[in-house]
Design a protein around this motif. Structure first.
Motif, mmCIF file in Angstrom:
data_model
loop_
_atom_site.group_PDB
_atom_site.id
_atom_site.type_symbol
_atom_site.label_atom_id
_atom_site.label_comp_id
_atom_site.label_asym_id
_atom_site.label_seq_id
_atom_site.Cartn_x
_atom_site.Cartn_y
_atom_site.Cartn_z
ATOM 1 N N ALA A 20 -7.329 -1.581 -0.915
ATOM 2 C CA ALA A 20 -7.883 -0.418 -1.619
ATOM 3 C C ALA A 20 -6.799 0.614 -1.894
ATOM 4 C CB ALA A 20 -9.014 0.194 -0.789
ATOM 5 N N TYR A 21 -5.949 0.883 -0.908
ATOM 6 C CA TYR A 21 -4.835 1.818 -1.129
ATOM 7 C C TYR A 21 -3.924 1.309 -2.236
ATOM 8 C CZ TYR A 21 -5.448 5.007 2.867
ATOM 9 O OH TYR A 21 -5.903 5.974 3.727
ATOM 10 N N THR A 22 -3.609 0.018 -2.197
ATOM 11 C CA THR A 22 -2.712 -0.562 -3.203
ATOM 12 C C THR A 22 -3.291 -0.423 -4.598
ATOM 13 O OG1 THR A 22 -1.898 -2.161 -1.574
ATOM 14 C CG2 THR A 22 -1.514 -2.656 -3.901
ATOM 15 N N LEU A 23 -4.565 -0.781 -4.756
ATOM 16 C CA LEU A 23 -5.206 -0.761 -6.066
ATOM 17 C C LEU A 23 -5.365 0.659 -6.599
ATOM 18 C CD1 LEU A 23 -6.647 -2.285 -8.339
ATOM 19 C CD2 LEU A 23 -8.760 -2.115 -7.008
ATOM 20 N N LEU A 24 -5.902 1.553 -5.765
ATOM 21 C CA LEU A 24 -6.195 2.909 -6.238
ATOM 22 C C LEU A 24 -4.912 3.704 -6.503
ATOM 23 C CD1 LEU A 24 -9.221 3.781 -3.910
ATOM 24 C CD2 LEU A 24 -9.269 3.095 -6.318
ATOM 25 N N GLN A 57 -11.442 -6.288 7.409
ATOM 26 C CA GLN A 57 -11.601 -4.852 7.186
ATOM 27 C C GLN A 57 -10.241 -4.181 7.000
ATOM 28 O OE1 GLN A 57 -14.061 -2.621 10.051
ATOM 29 N NE2 GLN A 57 -12.494 -1.030 10.036
ATOM 30 N N TYR A 115 -7.922 3.463 9.194
ATOM 31 C CA TYR A 115 -8.127 3.728 7.771
ATOM 32 C C TYR A 115 -6.907 4.392 7.133
ATOM 33 C CZ TYR A 115 -12.906 2.369 8.629
ATOM 34 O OH TYR A 115 -14.025 1.647 8.966
ATOM 35 N N ALA A 131 0.826 -1.207 0.000
ATOM 36 C CA ALA A 131 0.000 0.000 0.000
ATOM 37 C C ALA A 131 0.861 1.260 0.000
ATOM 38 C CB ALA A 131 -0.938 -0.005 1.207
ATOM 39 N N ALA A 158 -8.856 -5.132 3.663
ATOM 40 C CA ALA A 158 -9.593 -4.453 2.591
ATOM 41 C C ALA A 158 -9.117 -3.017 2.433
ATOM 42 C CB ALA A 158 -11.091 -4.499 2.882
ATOM 43 N N VAL A 159 -8.865 -2.335 3.555
ATOM 44 C CA VAL A 159 -8.353 -0.960 3.505
ATOM 45 C C VAL A 159 -7.002 -0.929 2.790
ATOM 46 C CG1 VAL A 159 -7.421 0.915 4.928
ATOM 47 C CG2 VAL A 159 -9.611 -0.128 5.522
#
Length: 261
Positions: A245-249, A238, A220, A168, A241-242
């Motif tokens: 999300a950082y890694t992908l976005l 959770q 978060y 991330a 998932a956070v």
């Protein structure tokens, strides 16, 4: 007509070729050499270990604290100090190295060569990730052997969260690296992100002593989520998932907005 066309052809970017395993290994060794030549590289790796040794020799840090749920200060700080290594490397070393390449026109010259951008970035990230893994392992090992810091209740959860947390912040570092024109700009963008993660991981004061609402907020932030997984706070899915999300976005944005100059 033939002589006039020849110089123009030489200005066209070189056709990209598929990078071989040998070529990638050579590029990775080159990136490692360039990175380790910087004096700051010693600081990125040595400062967390020095901080651990200092904290481990403060008598008050080796005494169980009621405010920490019966844990010692050193127990709380070992994962936080370990987190410093990937944060230093991902949010300062990575973007500042890329910005230095951009300032020196290294990236512009590479854009006209057969070396693909993905290959160069992958080589640099490989070096950063290897150094981060080495640093984290050293801090956790010394903490366990020298100061008897116990292993977390769920080692698999901690390992997965640390790995995903590293990816991330590497993605965030790549996002900064993709846009920063100079080393100063890279530092101006990367350092605040690093400081925010330091806070969320409990470096300035333990997360357990923060107000409950603030503890939830830190979950978060990438390494706040990692520390929550280490301590067993909240649902593991959770936190993962956070981090995902950082890694992908951030990774997608970095690839989209990357520029050679």
């Amino acid at each position: 007509m033939t002589t006039a066309a020849a110089p123009a052809a030489t200005l066209r970017p070189a056709r990209r070729t598929r990078m071989t395993r040998h070529g990638f290994a050579t590029l990775t060794r080159t990136q490692a050499t360039l990175l380790l030549r910087e004096p700051a590289a010693l600081v990125w790796l040595a400062l967390p270990m020095l901080l651990l040794l200092v904290f481990g020799n403060i008598p008050g840090f080796l005494t169980p604290q009621a405010t920490l749920g019966g844990r010692r200060v050193i127990d709380v700080y070992v994962p936080t100090i370990a987190a410093m290594v990937p944060l230093f490397l991902a949010l300062t070393a990575l973007p500042m190295t890329m910005a230095a390449h951009r300032e020196k026109d290294v990236l512009r010259r590479l854009s006209a060569s057969p070396v693909p951008a993905t290959g160069m970035l992958a080589a640099l990230v490989t070096v950063i990730a290897a150094l981060a893994a080495l640093g984290v392992t050293a801090v956790v090992t010394v903490g366990a052997l020298a100061f008897h810091v116990s292993t977390p209740a769920n080692p698999a959860a901690v390992l997965s969260s640390f790995l995903l947390g590293a990816t991330a912040v590497l993605a965030l570092g790549l996002l900064v690296a993709a846009r920063a024109r100079t080393g100063t700009a890279a530092s101006a963008m990367g350092v605040p992100l690093m400081v925010l993660n330091f806070f969320a991981s409990g470096l300035y004061f333990p997360v357990a002593q923060m107000p409950r609402l603030l503890q939830h907020v830190t979950e978060y932030i990438p390494f706040g989520a990692v520390m929550a997984a280490w301590d067993g706070r909240g649902a593991l899915w959770q936190h993962l998932a956070v981090l995902a999300a950082y890694t992908l976005l951030a990774g997608t944005a970095a690839a989209r907005w990357f520029r050679w100059e």
